[in-house]
Write a protein that holds these residues in place. Structure first.
Motif, PDB file in Angstrom:
ATOM      1  N   ALA A 135     117.872  61.362  67.748  1.00  0.00           N
ATOM      2  CA  ALA A 135     118.581  62.511  68.313  1.00  0.00           C
ATOM      3  C   ALA A 135     119.059  62.232  69.734  1.00  0.00           C
ATOM      4  N   HIS A 136     118.140  61.925  70.634  1.00  0.00           N
ATOM      5  CA  HIS A 136     118.529  61.711  72.028  1.00  0.00           C
ATOM      6  C   HIS A 136     117.418  60.971  72.759  1.00  0.00           C
ATOM      7  N   VAL A 137     117.688  60.680  74.022  1.00  0.00           N
ATOM      8  CA  VAL A 137     116.694  60.035  74.873  1.00  0.00           C
ATOM      9  C   VAL A 137     116.460  60.936  76.082  1.00  0.00           C
ATOM     10  N   ASP A 138     115.181  61.127  76.421  1.00  0.00           N
ATOM     11  CA  ASP A 138     114.838  61.879  77.635  1.00  0.00           C
ATOM     12  C   ASP A 138     114.340  60.893  78.676  1.00  0.00           C
ATOM     13  N   VAL A 139     114.964  60.912  79.845  1.00  0.00           N
ATOM     14  CA  VAL A 139     114.504  60.041  80.939  1.00  0.00           C
ATOM     15  C   VAL A 139     113.892  60.927  82.016  1.00  0.00           C
ATOM     16  N   ARG A 140     112.680  60.580  82.441  1.00  0.00           N
ATOM     17  CA  ARG A 140     112.009  61.388  83.466  1.00  0.00           C
ATOM     18  C   ARG A 140     111.417  60.468  84.527  1.00  0.00           C
ATOM     19  N   ILE A 141     111.508  60.930  85.766  1.00  0.00           N
ATOM     20  CA  ILE A 141     110.822  60.224  86.856  1.00  0.00           C
ATOM     21  C   ILE A 141     109.702  61.140  87.350  1.00  0.00           C
ATOM     22  N   HIS A 142     108.469  60.666  87.171  1.00  0.00           N
ATOM     23  CA  HIS A 142     107.305  61.449  87.588  1.00  0.00           C
ATOM     24  C   HIS A 142     106.759  60.873  88.890  1.00  0.00           C
ATOM     25  N   TYR A 143     106.182  61.747  89.718  1.00  0.00           N
ATOM     26  CA  TYR A 143     105.409  61.246  90.858  1.00  0.00           C
ATOM     27  C   TYR A 143     104.156  60.568  90.335  1.00  0.00           C
ATOM     28  N   TYR A 144     103.860  59.410  90.892  1.00  0.00           N
ATOM     29  CA  TYR A 144     102.653  58.706  90.456  1.00  0.00           C
ATOM     30  C   TYR A 144     101.409  59.502  90.842  1.00  0.00           C
ATOM     31  N   ASP A 152     116.700  63.265  83.173  1.00  0.00           N
ATOM     32  CA  ASP A 152     117.980  63.296  82.469  1.00  0.00           C
ATOM     33  C   ASP A 152     117.625  63.524  81.002  1.00  0.00           C
ATOM     34  N   LEU A 153     117.646  64.795  80.592  1.00  0.00           N
ATOM     35  CA  LEU A 153     117.189  65.130  79.247  1.00  0.00           C
ATOM     36  C   LEU A 153     118.372  65.158  78.277  1.00  0.00           C
ATOM     37  N   ASN A 154     118.087  64.969  77.023  1.00  0.00           N
ATOM     38  CA  ASN A 154     119.106  64.952  75.957  1.00  0.00           C
ATOM     39  C   ASN A 154     120.229  63.956  76.257  1.00  0.00           C
ATOM     40  N   ALA A 155     119.849  62.826  76.812  1.00  0.00           N
ATOM     41  CA  ALA A 155     120.839  61.814  77.163  1.00  0.00           C
ATOM     42  C   ALA A 155     121.230  61.023  75.920  1.00  0.00           C
ATOM     43  N   PRO A 156     122.401  60.347  75.977  1.00  0.00           N
ATOM     44  CA  PRO A 156     122.808  59.511  74.838  1.00  0.00           C
ATOM     45  C   PRO A 156     121.773  58.410  74.580  1.00  0.00           C
ATOM     46  N   VAL A 157     121.828  57.856  73.374  1.00  0.00           N
ATOM     47  CA  VAL A 157     120.805  56.869  72.990  1.00  0.00           C
ATOM     48  C   VAL A 157     121.039  55.521  73.667  1.00  0.00           C
ATOM     49  N   ASN A 158     122.252  55.288  74.132  1.00  0.00           N
ATOM     50  CA  ASN A 158     122.551  54.019  74.796  1.00  0.00           C
ATOM     51  C   ASN A 158     123.315  54.349  76.066  1.00  0.00           C
ATOM     52  N   ASP A 159     122.660  54.264  77.217  1.00  0.00           N
ATOM     53  CA  ASP A 159     123.315  54.726  78.438  1.00  0.00           C
ATOM     54  C   ASP A 159     122.638  54.122  79.668  1.00  0.00           C
ATOM     55  N   THR A 160     123.232  54.402  80.819  1.00  0.00           N
ATOM     56  CA  THR A 160     122.679  53.977  82.104  1.00  0.00           C
ATOM     57  C   THR A 160     122.709  55.182  83.031  1.00  0.00           C
ATOM     58  N   ARG A 161     121.676  55.308  83.816  1.00  0.00           N
ATOM     59  CA  ARG A 161     121.647  56.455  84.739  1.00  0.00           C
ATOM     60  C   ARG A 161     121.054  55.982  86.056  1.00  0.00           C
ATOM     61  N   THR A 162     121.697  56.356  87.137  1.00  0.00           N
ATOM     62  CA  THR A 162     121.170  55.996  88.452  1.00  0.00           C
ATOM     63  C   THR A 162     120.615  57.252  89.129  1.00  0.00           C
ATOM     64  N   PHE A 163     119.385  57.152  89.563  1.00  0.00           N
ATOM     65  CA  PHE A 163     118.773  58.214  90.355  1.00  0.00           C
ATOM     66  C   PHE A 163     118.847  57.728  91.806  1.00  0.00           C
ATOM     67  N   ALA A 164     119.795  58.288  92.558  1.00  0.00           N
ATOM     68  CA  ALA A 164     120.060  57.759  93.898  1.00  0.00           C
ATOM     69  C   ALA A 164     119.158  58.418  94.936  1.00  0.00           C
ATOM     70  N   SER A 165     118.880  57.666  95.916  1.00  0.00           N
ATOM     71  CA  SER A 165     118.170  58.158  97.112  1.00  0.00           C
ATOM     72  C   SER A 165     116.881  58.901  96.807  1.00  0.00           C
ATOM     73  N   VAL A 166     116.013  58.255  96.026  1.00  0.00           N
ATOM     74  CA  VAL A 166     114.710  58.884  95.788  1.00  0.00           C
ATOM     75  C   VAL A 166     113.916  58.737  97.097  1.00  0.00           C
ATOM     76  N   VAL A 215     113.744  60.318  71.035  1.00  0.00           N
ATOM     77  CA  VAL A 215     113.317  61.431  70.182  1.00  0.00           C
ATOM     78  C   VAL A 215     114.143  61.408  68.898  1.00  0.00           C
ATOM     79  N   ASP A 216     113.474  61.333  67.761  1.00  0.00           N
ATOM     80  CA  ASP A 216     114.210  61.498  66.501  1.00  0.00           C
ATOM     81  C   ASP A 216     113.684  62.727  65.781  1.00  0.00           C
ATOM     82  N   ALA A 217     114.106  62.916  64.553  1.00  0.00           N
ATOM     83  CA  ALA A 217     113.812  64.175  63.859  1.00  0.00           C
ATOM     84  C   ALA A 217     112.313  64.441  63.768  1.00  0.00           C
TER      85      ALA A 217
END
Lengths: 152, 416
Positions: free
Chosen positions: B352-361, B370-384, B397-399
């Motif tokens: 269905a989709h890919v969920d990307v999350r950045i958690h505090y350690y 970045d939730l419900n993202a495409p299955v093949n993608d790139t995402r930049t989280f700038a200036s953390v 996530v699949d069915a």
């Protein structure tokens, strides 16, 4: 000598009547007995043959269901059953008797009306149907997920 | 008679007709019995030979593909494309042979390859060390959330002493454990959760997924063979010496970093040393492998047309894998920018989709996602924010299932 006491000429006529009557009785008896025997044997042999054919068809159907039991399976299979049994055409009908997938295969001859039932269990549902005996074609319908039997 | 039938030459007609009628009756009877004999003969014949041939051929094809997969996985130092090419070369030759062979058996059979699934082989070829990770620790996680096949060990029986038991645990909600121990009566293998008796270990060969010890069936092992996706953990691995190999259905990309996060929770990715070495120069190491192969089988006989997909994964204990997995997972850090590059795939095609999350350690709460993202993608989280450590997690996530990959990254404070 009176007429009453005169036995001349009567033995030939009596002999004729007697031999004719006894022969007729004998021949009729033999014909009736032979006919009865033939009738009885025919029903018995029709029953035996229907059972054999029914079991063969049931086994082939079960085999087909095992072979077609997968998501990606496609199957078309020909079952060669004899077109006539003891000179008679016959009907094969398939009815589900218990869920899941337990069926009764009924084979009935058209003239003598002998019926033989064979139970079978398959791995896939089979569409209930009635077909004329002879070559059958079993086909797997992936959309319906069931086997279909039709005349070949 | 002459009077009845008329004429002296027509005598005995009644008898003649009677005899003829009887002859017809007996002739019919013999024909009837003949047809019964024919049917009885039919009953003794083998029913539908085509079905048997087709079933046999399926097994032969699964076997042949399995051997090709095992052959392609055998050598180290090859990347996945190399292994796939080996697999293709081997199967090309074999498919032609099979076609000739089946033709002589009255069957037209075609096999066409329908793809392979990438996984990774985890290997330890150093028989002088125990079942330990890269830094020598004996309590560690071998694989997380993976389907496991062809898990075999070769243990030096002399090294199995009365010290701590070696425990290999497969956990998926419930844990099942293979125990290698010596309770005084010699080395043995048992399952912690099984009532089946322990199996004596004489030669040292333990095939967990096949349920065999020293090549013989072991009831205790066969009950704990891992099915479905499991976490594989080893305890007291340093107690014995031996080698092992297993194949998991996750490619190296997501597997290595996720196992590192589990084994070295206090270190940023990649830790040093890592759980697995990059090449066979050091043990244990991972190498790309073919996890499973599928092919389309096409059979035609006089009475039968049959097509099906044949899947093979030699030494797999459970059913086919349906969980999605990451073919690519890469986190690159440039100063305070985190770029996540991913590509997920799914064996049963319902991804269905890919969920990307950045958690505090520090507290596990989500910094960005970045939730419900495409299955093949790139995402930049700038200036953390600087001076902080993060888990960078992606979940496919699949069915019906999910699968996660993870890395630990820090902006200035790594290790935390």
């Amino acid at each position: 000598m009176t007429l009453l006491a005169d036995r001349r000429g009567s033995s030939t006529a009596l002999g004729y009547v007697l031999s004719l009557g006894i022969s007729a009785l004998l021949v009729t008896g033999l014909l009736i007995a032979g006919g009865g025997l033939l009738e009885g044997q025919r029903d018995r042999s029709v029953g035996v043959e229907l059972r054999v054919v029914g079991q063969t068809v049931a086994d082939d159907l079960a085999s087909a269901s095992r072979l077609a039991d997968c998501d990606s399976c496609e199957l078309t299979m020909r079952i060669d059953a004899p077109p006539r049994i003891a000179g008679e055409a016959y009907l094969i009908s398939l009815v589900e008797v218990a869920a899941p997938d337990t069926y009764r295969l009924s084979l009935t001859t058209e003239r003598s009306e002998v019926t033989v039932d064979v139970r079978l269990r398959t791995r896939l549902p089979v569409a209930e149907t009635t077909v004329t005996g002879g070559t059958l074609v079993v086909e797997y319908d992936p959309a319906a997920g069931e086997l279909e039997v039709r005349g070949g | 008679m002459a009077d009845v039938m008329g004429g002296a030459r027509d005598r005995a007609q009644l008898l003649l007709i009677g005899a003829l009628a009887l002859a017809v009756v007996f002739l019919s009877l013999s024909l009837l019995l003949n047809s019964v004999i024919y049917t009885e003969n039919l009953a003794t014949r083998q029913t539908h030979a085509g079905v048997d041939k087709a079933s046999d051929l399926r097994l032969v094809v699964a076997d042949g593909l399995g051997d090709a997969v095992a052959h392609a996985n055998r050598r180290s130092g090859l990347d996945f494309d190399d292994r796939r090419n080996v697999y293709r070369t081997v199967t090309d030759a074999w498919i032609r042979t099979l076609a000739n062979y089946t033709a002589t058996d009255g069957m037209a059979a075609g096999v066409s390859r329908a793809g392979v699934r990438e996984g990774a082989r985890i290997v330890d070829n150093d028989s002088t060390t125990g079942l330990v990770r890269g830094d020598g620790a004996g309590d560690w996680t071998v694989a997380t959330d993976s389907s496991v096949r062809a898990f075999a060990l070769e243990i030096d029986p002399a090294s199995v002493d009365s010290g701590d038991d070696v425990r290999i645990t497969f956990e998926n909600g419930t844990a099942t454990t293979v125990v290698i121990e010596n309770t005084g009566s010699g080395p043995q293998v048992r399952a912690s959760s099984s009532g089946a008796p322990a199996c004596q270990l004489t030669d040292g060969y333990v095939d967990i997924t096949a349920g065999r010890v020293d090549g013989e069936y072991c009831a205790a092992l066969s009950e704990v063979a891992p099915t479905g996706t499991v976490d594989v953990r080893i305890r007291n691995g340093g107690q014995i010496r031996g080698t092992y190999s297993l194949v998991v259905d996750r490619p190296e990309a997501g597997l290595r970093s996720t196992v590192d996060v589990t084994n070295f929770p206090g270190q940023c990715t990649p830790p040093s040393p890592r759980t697995y070495a990059d090449s066979d120069a050091d043990d244990p190491y991972t190498t790309p492998a073919i996890y499973a192969a599928t092919a389309r089988l096409d059979i035609h006989t006089q009475d039968l047309d049959h097509q099906r997909t044949v899947r093979t994964a030699p030494g797999e204990a459970g059913g086919p894998v349906t969980e999605p997995t990451f073919m690519l997972y890469n986190v690159t850090q440039s100063g305070n920018d985190l770029t996540v590059d991913w590509n997920a795939s799914d064996p049963n095609g319902d991804l269905a989709h890919v969920d990307v999350r950045i958690h505090y350690y520090s507290n596990g709460s989500v910094y960005a996602s970045d939730l419900n993202a495409p299955v093949n993608d790139t995402r930049t989280f700038a200036s953390v924010p600087s001076g902080t450590v993060y888990y960078v997690n992606a979940t496919a996530v699949d069915a019906g299932s999910t699968r996660q990959v993870s890395e630990i990254r820090g902006t200035g404070a790594c290790p935390p």
